[in-house]
Scaffold this motif. Structure first.
Motif, mmCIF file in Angstrom:
data_model
loop_
_atom_site.group_PDB
_atom_site.id
_atom_site.type_symbol
_atom_site.label_atom_id
_atom_site.label_comp_id
_atom_site.label_asym_id
_atom_site.label_seq_id
_atom_site.Cartn_x
_atom_site.Cartn_y
_atom_site.Cartn_z
ATOM 1 N N PHE A 78 23.871 44.400 54.607
ATOM 2 C CA PHE A 78 24.389 44.213 53.259
ATOM 3 C C PHE A 78 23.431 44.791 52.210
ATOM 4 O O PHE A 78 23.837 45.537 51.331
ATOM 5 N N LEU A 118 36.520 35.796 52.165
ATOM 6 C CA LEU A 118 35.837 35.817 50.867
ATOM 7 C C LEU A 118 34.574 36.653 50.943
ATOM 8 O O LEU A 118 34.321 37.506 50.086
ATOM 9 N N ALA A 121 35.485 40.357 51.150
ATOM 10 C CA ALA A 121 35.906 40.919 49.866
ATOM 11 C C ALA A 121 34.707 41.102 48.942
ATOM 12 O O ALA A 121 34.579 42.117 48.255
ATOM 13 N N ASN A 122 33.803 40.137 48.948
ATOM 14 C CA ASN A 122 32.611 40.241 48.123
ATOM 15 C C ASN A 122 31.724 41.394 48.573
ATOM 16 O O ASN A 122 31.209 42.147 47.754
ATOM 17 N N SER A 125 33.138 44.622 47.478
ATOM 18 C CA SER A 125 32.941 44.851 46.048
ATOM 19 C C SER A 125 31.535 45.319 45.725
ATOM 20 O O SER A 125 31.312 45.943 44.700
ATOM 21 N N LEU A 126 30.579 44.996 46.582
ATOM 22 C CA LEU A 126 29.196 45.339 46.250
ATOM 23 C C LEU A 126 28.685 46.573 46.975
ATOM 24 O O LEU A 126 27.525 46.923 46.845
ATOM 25 N N LEU A 131 35.785 48.474 45.481
ATOM 26 C CA LEU A 131 35.970 47.239 44.730
ATOM 27 C C LEU A 131 37.294 46.613 45.147
ATOM 28 O O LEU A 131 38.339 47.250 45.058
ATOM 29 N N THR A 132 37.249 45.383 45.621
ATOM 30 C CA THR A 132 38.480 44.717 46.031
ATOM 31 C C THR A 132 39.307 44.380 44.797
ATOM 32 O O THR A 132 38.810 43.748 43.874
ATOM 33 N N VAL A 133 40.561 44.832 44.773
ATOM 34 C CA VAL A 133 41.416 44.578 43.615
ATOM 35 C C VAL A 133 42.375 43.424 43.895
ATOM 36 O O VAL A 133 42.515 42.509 43.099
ATOM 37 N N THR B 41 29.529 46.418 38.154
ATOM 38 C CA THR B 41 29.231 45.422 39.190
ATOM 39 C C THR B 41 27.996 45.751 40.006
ATOM 40 O O THR B 41 27.082 44.935 40.119
ATOM 41 N N LEU B 74 24.858 36.712 43.430
ATOM 42 C CA LEU B 74 25.408 37.467 44.548
ATOM 43 C C LEU B 74 26.825 37.020 44.864
ATOM 44 O O LEU B 74 27.648 37.791 45.330
ATOM 45 N N PHE B 75 27.121 35.740 44.601
ATOM 46 C CA PHE B 75 28.446 35.235 44.916
ATOM 47 C C PHE B 75 29.421 35.411 43.763
ATOM 48 O O PHE B 75 30.588 35.690 43.976
ATOM 49 N N PRO B 78 30.585 39.792 42.269
ATOM 50 C CA PRO B 78 31.727 40.516 42.826
ATOM 51 C C PRO B 78 33.053 39.793 42.593
ATOM 52 O O PRO B 78 34.072 40.438 42.368
ATOM 53 N N LEU B 79 33.011 38.457 42.602
ATOM 54 C CA LEU B 79 34.243 37.697 42.367
ATOM 55 C C LEU B 79 34.811 37.981 40.995
ATOM 56 O O LEU B 79 36.004 38.261 40.831
ATOM 57 N N SER B 81 34.282 40.528 39.046
ATOM 58 C CA SER B 81 34.782 41.892 38.862
ATOM 59 C C SER B 81 36.093 42.092 39.604
ATOM 60 O O SER B 81 36.958 42.835 39.150
ATOM 61 N N GLN B 82 36.234 41.404 40.739
ATOM 62 C CA GLN B 82 37.510 41.502 41.454
ATOM 63 C C GLN B 82 38.646 40.930 40.602
ATOM 64 O O GLN B 82 39.719 41.526 40.490
#
Lengths: 172, 112
Positions: A78, A118, A121-122, A125-126, A131-133, B41, B74-75, B78-79, B81-82
Protein backbone atom coordinates in the motif's frame (compact mmCIF):
# COMPACT_ATOMS: atom_id res chain seq x y z
CA UNK A 1 -25.19 -6.42 5.06
CA UNK A 2 -23.50 -9.44 3.59
CA UNK A 3 -23.90 -13.01 4.72
CA UNK A 4 -20.46 -12.88 6.28
CA UNK A 5 -21.33 -10.27 8.89
CA UNK A 6 -24.62 -11.96 9.73
CA UNK A 7 -22.89 -15.18 10.64
CA UNK A 8 -20.66 -13.46 13.17
CA UNK A 9 -22.19 -13.64 16.64
CA UNK A 10 -23.45 -10.39 18.07
CA UNK A 11 -21.36 -10.72 21.21
CA UNK A 12 -18.17 -11.00 19.22
CA UNK A 13 -18.97 -7.94 17.14
CA UNK A 14 -19.66 -5.90 20.27
CA UNK A 15 -16.44 -7.12 21.88
CA UNK A 16 -14.38 -6.20 18.82
CA UNK A 17 -15.99 -2.76 18.64
CA UNK A 18 -15.44 -2.21 22.36
CA UNK A 19 -11.77 -3.20 22.22
CA UNK A 20 -11.09 -0.98 19.20
CA UNK A 21 -12.75 2.06 20.78
CA UNK A 22 -10.92 1.56 24.07
CA UNK A 23 -7.59 1.18 22.26
CA UNK A 24 -8.11 4.45 20.38
CA UNK A 25 -9.19 6.21 23.56
CA UNK A 26 -6.08 5.10 25.47
CA UNK A 27 -3.87 6.11 22.53
CA UNK A 28 -5.56 9.50 22.41
CA UNK A 29 -5.06 10.11 26.14
CA UNK A 30 -1.48 8.87 26.00
CA UNK A 31 -1.48 7.41 29.52
CA UNK A 32 -3.07 4.50 31.36
CA UNK A 33 -4.45 5.61 34.70
CA UNK A 34 -7.56 4.64 36.63
CA UNK A 35 -9.65 7.69 35.69
CA UNK A 36 -8.79 7.37 31.99
CA UNK A 37 -9.67 3.68 31.99
CA UNK A 38 -12.97 4.12 33.85
CA UNK A 39 -14.25 6.78 31.47
CA UNK A 40 -12.95 4.85 28.46
CA UNK A 41 -14.59 1.58 29.46
CA UNK A 42 -17.93 3.27 30.21
CA UNK A 43 -18.13 5.23 26.97
CA UNK A 44 -16.75 2.45 24.77
CA UNK A 45 -19.20 -0.05 26.20
CA UNK A 46 -22.12 2.32 25.69
CA UNK A 47 -21.18 2.99 22.05
CA UNK A 48 -20.48 -0.69 21.32
CA UNK A 49 -23.88 -1.68 22.75
CA UNK A 50 -25.73 1.08 20.89
CA UNK A 51 -24.09 0.46 17.51
CA UNK A 52 -23.24 -3.25 17.39
CA UNK A 53 -23.36 -3.45 13.59
CA UNK A 54 -20.99 -0.53 13.00
CA UNK A 55 -17.76 -1.07 11.13
CA UNK A 56 -14.53 -0.77 13.03
CA UNK A 57 -10.91 -1.37 12.23
CA UNK A 58 -10.91 -5.05 13.19
CA UNK A 59 -14.48 -5.95 12.16
CA UNK A 60 -14.45 -9.25 10.30
CA UNK A 61 -10.71 -9.50 10.84
CA UNK A 62 -9.53 -13.08 10.73
CA UNK A 63 -7.20 -13.41 13.69
CA UNK A 64 -4.87 -16.00 12.22
CA UNK A 65 -1.08 -15.78 11.75
CA UNK A 66 -1.61 -15.91 8.00
CA UNK A 67 -3.89 -12.86 8.16
CA UNK A 68 -1.32 -10.91 10.18
CA UNK A 69 1.43 -11.75 7.70
CA UNK A 70 -0.82 -10.73 4.82
CA UNK A 71 -1.69 -7.53 6.70
CA UNK A 72 1.93 -6.51 6.97
CA UNK A 73 2.57 -7.34 3.31
CA UNK A 74 -0.58 -5.41 2.39
CA UNK A 75 0.61 -2.26 4.14
CA UNK A 76 4.01 -2.63 2.51
CA UNK A 77 2.40 -2.79 -0.93
CA UNK A 78 0.00 0.00 0.00
CA UNK A 79 2.68 2.51 0.97
CA UNK A 80 4.79 1.60 -2.05
CA UNK A 81 1.80 2.25 -4.31
CA UNK A 82 0.94 5.46 -2.45
CA UNK A 83 4.42 6.90 -3.05
CA UNK A 84 4.41 5.70 -6.65
CA UNK A 85 1.01 7.30 -7.31
CA UNK A 86 2.17 10.60 -5.85
CA UNK A 87 5.31 10.70 -7.98
CA UNK A 88 3.31 9.78 -11.07
CA UNK A 89 0.66 12.39 -10.40
CA UNK A 90 3.28 15.04 -9.66
CA UNK A 91 4.95 14.23 -12.99
CA UNK A 92 1.62 14.54 -14.82
CA UNK A 93 0.73 17.79 -13.08
CA UNK A 94 4.12 19.40 -13.69
CA UNK A 95 4.52 18.45 -17.36
CA UNK A 96 3.39 21.31 -19.62
CA UNK A 97 1.22 19.16 -21.93
CA UNK A 98 -0.80 17.63 -19.04
CA UNK A 99 -0.79 14.06 -20.46
CA UNK A 100 -4.06 12.68 -19.07
CA UNK A 101 -6.53 10.24 -20.57
CA UNK A 102 -9.34 10.14 -18.00
CA UNK A 103 -12.32 7.83 -17.91
CA UNK A 104 -14.51 5.74 -15.64
CA UNK A 105 -14.00 1.99 -15.89
CA UNK A 106 -15.83 -0.88 -14.28
CA UNK A 107 -14.07 -3.52 -12.22
CA UNK A 108 -15.23 -6.56 -10.29
CA UNK A 109 -14.12 -7.73 -6.86
CA UNK A 110 -14.16 -11.20 -5.36
CA UNK A 111 -14.24 -9.88 -1.79
CA UNK A 112 -17.37 -10.65 0.19
CA UNK A 113 -16.99 -8.90 3.54
CA UNK A 114 -17.98 -5.27 4.08
CA UNK A 115 -14.68 -4.32 5.65
CA UNK A 116 -12.72 -6.00 2.88
CA UNK A 117 -14.62 -4.03 0.25
CA UNK A 118 -14.21 -0.80 2.18
CA UNK A 119 -10.47 -1.32 2.42
CA UNK A 120 -10.28 -2.19 -1.26
CA UNK A 121 -12.20 0.94 -2.29
CA UNK A 122 -10.02 3.07 -0.05
CA UNK A 123 -6.84 1.50 -1.38
CA UNK A 124 -7.95 2.10 -4.96
CA UNK A 125 -8.68 5.74 -4.15
CA UNK A 126 -5.17 6.22 -2.84
CA UNK A 127 -3.19 4.49 -5.57
CA UNK A 128 -1.94 5.38 -9.04
CA UNK A 129 -4.44 7.65 -10.72
CA UNK A 130 -7.54 5.74 -9.63
CA UNK A 131 -10.53 6.89 -7.60
CA UNK A 132 -13.56 4.83 -6.63
CA UNK A 133 -16.69 6.69 -7.74
CA UNK A 134 -19.54 4.26 -7.18
CA UNK A 135 -19.95 0.83 -5.65
CA UNK A 136 -22.73 -1.61 -6.48
CA UNK A 137 -22.43 -5.08 -4.99
CA UNK A 138 -19.36 -6.67 -6.49
CA UNK A 139 -18.98 -3.95 -9.13
CA UNK A 140 -16.78 -0.94 -8.57
CA UNK A 141 -16.76 2.09 -10.86
CA UNK A 142 -13.32 3.61 -10.86
CA UNK A 143 -12.22 6.95 -12.27
CA UNK A 144 -8.80 6.57 -13.87
CA UNK A 145 -6.56 9.48 -14.81
CA UNK A 146 -4.79 7.56 -17.58
CA UNK A 147 -6.97 4.69 -18.71
CA UNK A 148 -4.98 1.53 -19.43
CA UNK A 149 -7.68 -0.87 -20.57
CA UNK A 150 -11.37 -0.24 -20.94
CA UNK A 151 -12.77 -3.79 -20.60
CA UNK A 152 -13.73 -5.28 -17.23
CA UNK A 153 -11.11 -8.04 -17.10
CA UNK A 154 -8.15 -5.90 -18.09
CA UNK A 155 -9.06 -3.08 -15.71
CA UNK A 156 -9.69 -5.52 -12.86
CA UNK A 157 -6.30 -7.13 -13.37
CA UNK A 158 -4.55 -3.76 -13.40
CA UNK A 159 -6.36 -2.00 -10.54
CA UNK A 160 -7.81 -4.56 -8.16
CA UNK A 161 -5.72 -7.73 -8.33
CA UNK A 162 -2.70 -6.53 -6.36
CA UNK A 163 -4.64 -5.53 -3.24
CA UNK A 164 -7.29 -8.21 -3.49
CA UNK A 165 -4.73 -10.98 -3.09
CA UNK A 166 -3.91 -9.80 0.44
CA UNK A 167 -7.32 -8.49 1.50
CA UNK A 168 -8.86 -11.83 0.62
CA UNK A 169 -6.66 -13.46 3.25
CA UNK A 170 -7.21 -10.74 5.85
CA UNK A 171 -10.96 -10.19 5.61
CA UNK A 172 -12.37 -12.66 3.10
CA UNK B 1 21.19 11.64 18.13
CA UNK B 2 18.87 14.59 18.69
CA UNK B 3 20.37 16.57 15.84
CA UNK B 4 20.02 13.56 13.55
CA UNK B 5 16.33 13.31 14.44
CA UNK B 6 15.99 17.04 13.79
CA UNK B 7 17.58 16.64 10.37
CA UNK B 8 15.31 13.70 9.51
CA UNK B 9 12.29 15.63 10.73
CA UNK B 10 13.22 18.61 8.58
CA UNK B 11 13.67 16.47 5.50
CA UNK B 12 10.31 14.77 6.05
CA UNK B 13 8.57 18.12 6.55
CA UNK B 14 10.03 19.49 3.31
CA UNK B 15 9.10 16.34 1.39
CA UNK B 16 5.56 16.59 2.72
CA UNK B 17 5.37 20.23 1.70
CA UNK B 18 6.58 19.38 -1.82
CA UNK B 19 3.84 16.76 -2.24
CA UNK B 20 1.22 19.18 -0.90
CA UNK B 21 2.46 21.76 -3.40
CA UNK B 22 2.14 19.27 -6.27
CA UNK B 23 -1.41 18.58 -5.08
CA UNK B 24 -2.16 22.30 -5.11
CA UNK B 25 -0.79 22.72 -8.62
CA UNK B 26 -2.86 19.71 -9.66
CA UNK B 27 -6.01 21.33 -8.33
CA UNK B 28 -5.39 24.33 -10.57
CA UNK B 29 -4.23 22.50 -13.70
CA UNK B 30 -6.55 19.51 -13.94
CA UNK B 31 -9.41 19.97 -16.42
CA UNK B 32 -12.46 18.63 -14.55
CA UNK B 33 -13.85 17.92 -11.09
CA UNK B 34 -12.92 14.21 -11.03
CA UNK B 35 -9.29 14.74 -11.98
CA UNK B 36 -9.05 17.55 -9.44
CA UNK B 37 -10.34 15.26 -6.71
CA UNK B 38 -7.69 12.73 -7.74
CA UNK B 39 -4.90 15.27 -7.50
CA UNK B 40 -6.23 16.50 -4.18
CA UNK B 41 -6.67 13.11 -2.52
CA UNK B 42 -3.38 11.45 -3.21
CA UNK B 43 -1.07 14.39 -2.73
CA UNK B 44 -2.69 15.55 0.49
CA UNK B 45 -2.69 12.05 1.97
CA UNK B 46 1.02 11.42 1.44
CA UNK B 47 1.93 15.05 2.07
CA UNK B 48 0.12 15.16 5.38
CA UNK B 49 1.46 11.75 6.44
CA UNK B 50 5.03 12.89 5.74
CA UNK B 51 4.41 16.13 7.61
CA UNK B 52 3.08 14.19 10.61
CA UNK B 53 6.10 11.87 10.48
CA UNK B 54 8.36 14.92 10.40
CA UNK B 55 6.64 16.40 13.43
CA UNK B 56 6.96 13.03 15.19
CA UNK B 57 10.73 13.21 14.66
CA UNK B 58 10.91 16.71 16.11
CA UNK B 59 8.63 15.95 19.06
CA UNK B 60 8.92 12.20 19.84
CA UNK B 61 6.56 12.51 22.83
CA UNK B 62 3.70 13.37 20.45
CA UNK B 63 4.33 10.31 18.28
CA UNK B 64 1.38 8.23 19.50
CA UNK B 65 -1.17 10.97 18.91
CA UNK B 66 0.33 11.79 15.52
CA UNK B 67 0.08 8.12 14.57
CA UNK B 68 -3.58 8.23 15.52
CA UNK B 69 -4.15 11.33 13.39
CA UNK B 70 -2.41 9.59 10.50
CA UNK B 71 -4.62 6.53 10.85
CA UNK B 72 -7.82 8.57 10.82
CA UNK B 73 -6.55 10.52 7.84
CA UNK B 74 -5.77 7.31 5.97
CA UNK B 75 -9.32 6.12 6.50
CA UNK B 76 -11.33 9.30 6.04
CA UNK B 77 -9.47 10.96 3.18
CA UNK B 78 -10.26 8.42 0.43
CA UNK B 79 -13.80 8.04 1.76
CA UNK B 80 -14.57 11.73 1.52
CA UNK B 81 -13.14 12.00 -1.99
CA UNK B 82 -15.13 8.97 -3.07
CA UNK B 83 -18.34 10.56 -1.76
CA UNK B 84 -17.45 13.85 -3.49
CA UNK B 85 -16.83 12.07 -6.80
CA UNK B 86 -20.07 10.11 -6.51
CA UNK B 87 -22.05 13.24 -5.71
CA UNK B 88 -20.47 15.02 -8.67
CA UNK B 89 -21.40 12.16 -10.97
CA UNK B 90 -24.97 11.97 -9.65
CA UNK B 91 -25.70 15.64 -10.28
CA UNK B 92 -24.11 15.24 -13.72
CA UNK B 93 -20.94 17.30 -13.51
CA UNK B 94 -19.44 17.38 -17.00
CA UNK B 95 -16.22 15.50 -17.65
CA UNK B 96 -13.22 16.85 -19.51
CA UNK B 97 -13.25 16.54 -23.32
CA UNK B 98 -10.24 14.18 -23.12
CA UNK B 99 -12.38 11.60 -21.31
CA UNK B 100 -12.25 8.32 -23.21
CA UNK B 101 -14.90 6.20 -21.48
CA UNK B 102 -17.62 6.37 -18.82
CA UNK B 103 -18.87 2.90 -17.90
CA UNK B 104 -20.97 4.25 -15.03
CA UNK B 105 -22.98 6.48 -17.37
CA UNK B 106 -23.46 3.57 -19.79
CA UNK B 107 -24.75 1.30 -17.02
CA UNK B 108 -27.07 3.96 -15.62
CA UNK B 109 -28.50 4.44 -19.10
CA UNK B 110 -29.43 0.76 -19.35
CA UNK B 111 -31.53 0.80 -16.21
CA UNK B 112 -35.16 1.97 -16.48
Amino acid sequence: MTANSETQPRARRIAVMFATLLLFWVMLMGRVTADVLIVGVMVSLAIALLFPSGLSFFTEFRATPKAFAAGIRYYGLFFKELVKSNLKLAAIVLSPSLPIKPGIVKVRTRLKSRMGRLMLANSISLTPGTLTVEMEGEWLYVHWVSVGSTDVEGATAEIVAGFERYLEVIYG
Amino acid sequence: MTSLLYLLGGILLVAGAVFLLSGGIGLVRMPDAYNRIQAGTKATTLGTLLTLAGVACLRPDWALKLLLIGLFLLFTNPLSSQVLARAAHRVGVKQAPQTVIDRLEEDLGEKP
